[in-house]
Scaffold this motif. Structure first.
Motif, PDB file in Angstrom:
ATOM      1  N   VAL A 185       0.841  -1.207   0.000  1.00 34.79           N
ATOM      2  CA  VAL A 185       0.000   0.000   0.000  1.00 34.79           C
ATOM      3  C   VAL A 185       0.873   1.252   0.000  1.00 34.79           C
ATOM      4  CG1 VAL A 185      -1.652   1.353   1.356  1.00 34.79           C
ATOM      5  CG2 VAL A 185      -1.998  -1.103   1.045  1.00 34.79           C
ATOM      6  N   LEU A 189       0.772   4.309  -2.802  1.00 35.77           N
ATOM      7  CA  LEU A 189       0.531   5.704  -2.439  1.00 35.77           C
ATOM      8  C   LEU A 189       1.689   6.596  -2.873  1.00 35.77           C
ATOM      9  CD1 LEU A 189      -1.013   5.119   1.104  1.00 35.77           C
ATOM     10  CD2 LEU A 189      -2.216   5.621  -1.030  1.00 35.77           C
ATOM     11  N   LEU A 202      -9.314   6.038  -0.673  1.00 32.30           N
ATOM     12  CA  LEU A 202      -9.254   4.578  -0.528  1.00 32.30           C
ATOM     13  C   LEU A 202     -10.652   3.988  -0.551  1.00 32.30           C
ATOM     14  CD1 LEU A 202      -7.367   2.072   0.181  1.00 32.30           C
ATOM     15  CD2 LEU A 202      -8.118   2.435   2.544  1.00 32.30           C
ATOM     16  N   THR A 216      -5.890  -1.021   5.115  1.00 26.80           N
ATOM     17  CA  THR A 216      -6.525   0.222   5.566  1.00 26.80           C
ATOM     18  C   THR A 216      -5.654   0.937   6.585  1.00 26.80           C
ATOM     19  OG1 THR A 216      -8.698  -0.790   5.185  1.00 26.80           O
ATOM     20  CG2 THR A 216      -8.627   1.202   6.548  1.00 26.80           C
ATOM     21  N   TYR A 219      -2.820   2.744   4.879  1.00 20.98           N
ATOM     22  CA  TYR A 219      -3.275   3.982   4.240  1.00 20.98           C
ATOM     23  C   TYR A 219      -3.426   5.104   5.270  1.00 20.98           C
ATOM     24  CZ  TYR A 219      -6.582   7.359   2.292  1.00 20.98           C
ATOM     25  OH  TYR A 219      -7.203   8.514   1.905  1.00 20.98           O
ATOM     26  N   CYS A 223      -1.395   8.682   5.515  1.00 27.31           N
ATOM     27  CA  CYS A 223      -2.067   9.978   5.545  1.00 27.31           C
ATOM     28  C   CYS A 223      -1.558  10.830   6.708  1.00 27.31           C
ATOM     29  CB  CYS A 223      -3.578   9.803   5.651  1.00 27.31           C
ATOM     30  SG  CYS A 223      -4.359   9.223   4.122  1.00 27.31           S
ATOM     31  N   TYR A 261      -7.143   4.361  -4.633  1.00 28.10           N
ATOM     32  CA  TYR A 261      -6.720   2.966  -4.636  1.00 28.10           C
ATOM     33  C   TYR A 261      -7.881   2.123  -4.126  1.00 28.10           C
ATOM     34  CZ  TYR A 261      -4.457  -1.407  -3.254  1.00 28.10           C
ATOM     35  OH  TYR A 261      -4.146  -2.736  -3.108  1.00 28.10           O
TER      36      TYR A 261
END
Length: 369
Positions: A185, A189, A202, A216, A219, A223, A261
């Motif tokens: 992931v 990104l 996402l 998750t 991600y 962030c 994504y």
């Protein structure tokens, strides 16, 4: 010859053919080895030279010898059957072969099982154990078990070896195989960010399996690290209609993402359709990446970048680990070992924005003094 006589003769001939079928003694005599050596060679046991093992197998193939399943069960206490099930979505209706990942993984697992002399039985994930109790399994592969998965707990209680495709959260398994989802992931990104994306969204699921949870979490951590507000839409991944609705919802936000994504196979086409409804150009206005093994994404307009989890490699590995445990004994949950498999990001036009055009004026003609 009367019909009755002909029928009797046919039965006698058929019986004679069955009687003439090669047995293990015939293979041993033809190969010049003992019956024990034949058994070890065909079952992958014993410390035999490769030359001997190959010779026995060639002779068995030439004579058409097939070990008796009933005899093997009596001799080893094993049925030669291993199970495969997907427990990610519990009791929800879910045809896992409709997803390219599961279909590829199951095909590879079936082939690997046959190569080791086992048959693979695909069974539904259900709390009702009537179906499972009617099949004498030597062990089971469980795909993407959820946290505290009741199916895995029940199989372990019964003393069956269990290998999971997906790192188990709180499940007692013999071994597991998975991808490094967090690393995958982060790579996606960074790829989108380097391509110019500033608001990456996402599409994720609502289930508690390792793949969804770790992806998750990775991600959200990314962030936080880069100072971006998370743009997340979650939906029950077993419901194809819910995926299309979630994709539409994500692109309808006032703070609409400029890249997305999607964690699941259909997300690419769902996002592409939603982008068209909103008049967004891919990749100029919206860059797309999804996790999928489907070749369809190489032919969409534009072709969509996909993350491959290499399901064939995983399917082969989980079956071999399971059969090793069956034939060598279950070491117990404390000795459960895991393997991480590499992923591959297949970059296509959906995540590659065209560089802005620059016009260079033609050189001025030189002026003679």
């Amino acid at each position: 010859m009367t019909a009755a006589a002909a029928n009797h003769s046919g039965r006698r001939t058929s019986h004679a053919r069955r009687a003439e079928r090669a047995g293990i003694r015939d293979v041993a005599a033809a190969a010049g080895v003992s019956i024990t050596t034949v058994s070890d060679a065909l079952n992958g046991k014993g410390r035999l030279p490769d030359e001997t093992r190959s010779k026995v197998r060639e002779v068995a193939e030439r004579l058409g010898y097939r070990p008796s399943a009933a005899a093997r069960t009596l001799r080893t206490g094993r049925s030669g059957l291993i199970g495969l099930t997907v427990t990610t979505y519990g009791q929800e209706p879910f045809t896992f072969t409709e997803f390219a990942y599961f279909a590829e993984m199951a095909r590879a697992a079936t082939s690997a099982a046959l190569n080791r002399g086992y048959a693979l039985v695909v069974l539904p994930a259900s709390s009702r154990h009537d179906v499972w109790s009617n099949v004498a399994l030597d062990g089971t592969v469980v795909i993407d078990p959820s946290d505290h998965d009741p199916m895995v707990a029940e199989l372990y209680r019964q003393g069956l070896p269990v290998v999971s495709d997906g790192k188990p959260g709180n499940c007692p398994v013999t071994a597991w195989v998975d991808n490094d989802h967090a690393s995958a992931v982060r790579g996606i990104l960074e790829h989108l960010s380097q391509g110019g994306a500033r608001r990456i969204g996402l599409l994720t699921g609502t289930s508690t399996d390792t793949y969804t949870r770790l992806s998750t979490e990775a991600y959200l951590e990314w962030c936080t690290a880069v100072g971006q507000e998370p743009l997340v839409e979650a939906y029950p991944a077993h419901d194809p209609c819910a995926g299309a609705i979630a994709a539409d919802r994500l692109l309808a936000r006032p703070d609409r993402p400029d890249a997305v994504y999607g964690l699941f196979d259909p997300n690419g086409t769902d996002l592409l359709a939603a982008a068209r409804r909103y008049g967004l150009r891919v990749p100029d206005d919206l860059m797309l990446v999804c996790c999928s093994e489907s070749d369809v994404y190489a032919t969409t307009e534009p072709p969509i970048t996909t993350l491959s989890l290499k399901p064939r490699r995983i399917g082969t590995t989980v079956v071999n680990l399971l059969i090793d445990a069956i034939e060598g004994g279950d070491p117990g949950p404390d000795a459960a070992s895991g393997q991480l498999m590499p992923t591959e990001l297949i970059i296509r036009r959906s995540s590659q924005r065209r560089a802005p055009r620059t016009t260079t004026p033609p050189p001025r003609p030189s002026v003679e003094p």
